[in-house]
Design an enzyme around this catalytic site. Structure first.
Site, short mmCIF file in Angstrom:
data_model
loop_
_atom_site.label_atom_id
_atom_site.label_comp_id
_atom_site.label_asym_id
_atom_site.label_seq_id
_atom_site.Cartn_x
_atom_site.Cartn_y
_atom_site.Cartn_z
N HIS A 178 -9.07 -3.18 -2.73
CA HIS A 178 -8.27 -2.62 -1.91
C HIS A 178 -8.10 -1.50 -1.57
O HIS A 178 -8.31 -0.50 -0.70
CB HIS A 178 -6.80 -2.83 -2.03
N GLU A 179 -9.01 -1.28 -3.11
CA GLU A 179 -9.78 0.52 -2.43
C GLU A 179 -10.63 1.19 -2.23
O GLU A 179 -11.13 1.44 -1.76
CB GLU A 179 -9.47 1.20 -4.25
N CYS A 208 0.71 -0.78 0.08
CA CYS A 208 0.17 -0.10 0.30
C CYS A 208 0.97 1.01 0.02
O CYS A 208 1.96 1.09 0.66
CB CYS A 208 -0.90 0.36 1.25
N HIS A 255 -10.45 1.01 1.15
CA HIS A 255 -9.25 2.28 1.72
C HIS A 255 -10.75 3.40 1.52
O HIS A 255 -10.82 3.98 2.89
CB HIS A 255 -8.54 3.49 0.52
ZN ZN Z 1 -3.55 0.90 0.12
#
Ligand code: ZN
Length: 188
Positions: A155-156, A113, A159
């Site tokens: 993953h996004e 990341c 976030h």
């Molecule tokens: Zn990340």
């Protein structure tokens, strides 16, 4: 220089807010997207970035056009010069993204990341996922991804919900090696 915030910054733990659709094409949001792309391009191993990673708590992420470059994926021709000499596929902008379809089939993939340097680890994620979002022109669209792209979508969107990959990762380790490709791990 646009700063990519690191894991101790509380903005990464907030639930990001939706962008009002009427504001998508306004200068403020355009500037945020341009800043995100600038920050992403400054990292030669970066494949995607979410707005909270530049300190903006809004539901936006950008996937780099680099991921459609076979040489970049395989780790060949991935020097900075190569990256910028090549005709690049456009970056993909996702505003107010929603994960719509997620496969039951899951796979462990190595990732890192931009906001949790220099940690890497493996995360089990769905191998196929579909995202519905608005693009930078305010048009709604749907994009299906498999493999790397599906992992990036997850993953996004994590976030945007204040979740970091280290909350889920196994076999974590630190590496300070220069990473020029995403052959072994994708960083977003
Ligand atoms: Zn990340």
């Amino acid at each position: 220089m646009i700063e990519i915030v690191q894991s101790e910054n509380p903005v990464l733990r907030k639930i990001a807010k939706d962008v009002a659709v009427s504001l998508i094409t306004k200068p403020k949001i355009k500037k945020i997207i341009a800043d995100m792309i600038f920050a992403l391009d400054s990292q030669n191993d970066g494949v995607a970035i979410a707005a909270p990673q530049i300190g903006v708590s809004l539901r936006i992420f950008v996937v780099s056009g680099r991921i459609f470059d076979e040489d970049f994926i395989r780790g060949k021709g991935s020097t900075e010069a190569d990256l910028y000499q090549k005709a690049r596929q456009p970056d993909l902008v996702f505003i107010n993204p929603v994960l719509k379809k997620i496969s039951k089939d899951r796979k462990l993939m190595a990732e890192g990341c931009l906001s949790v340097r220099p940690i890497y680890g493996k995360v089990r994620r769905a191998t196929r996922a579909t995202v519905e979002a608005y693009d930078q022109n305010g048009n709604k669209f749907s994009k299906e991804g498999s493999g790397l792209l599906a992992h990036i979508f997850q993953h996004e969107t994590d976030h945007l919900d204040g979740i970091l990959f280290t909350d889920k990762a196994k076999e974590m380790y630190e590496s300070f090696d220069e990473i020029n490709s995403i052959k072994d791990k994708n960083v977003s």
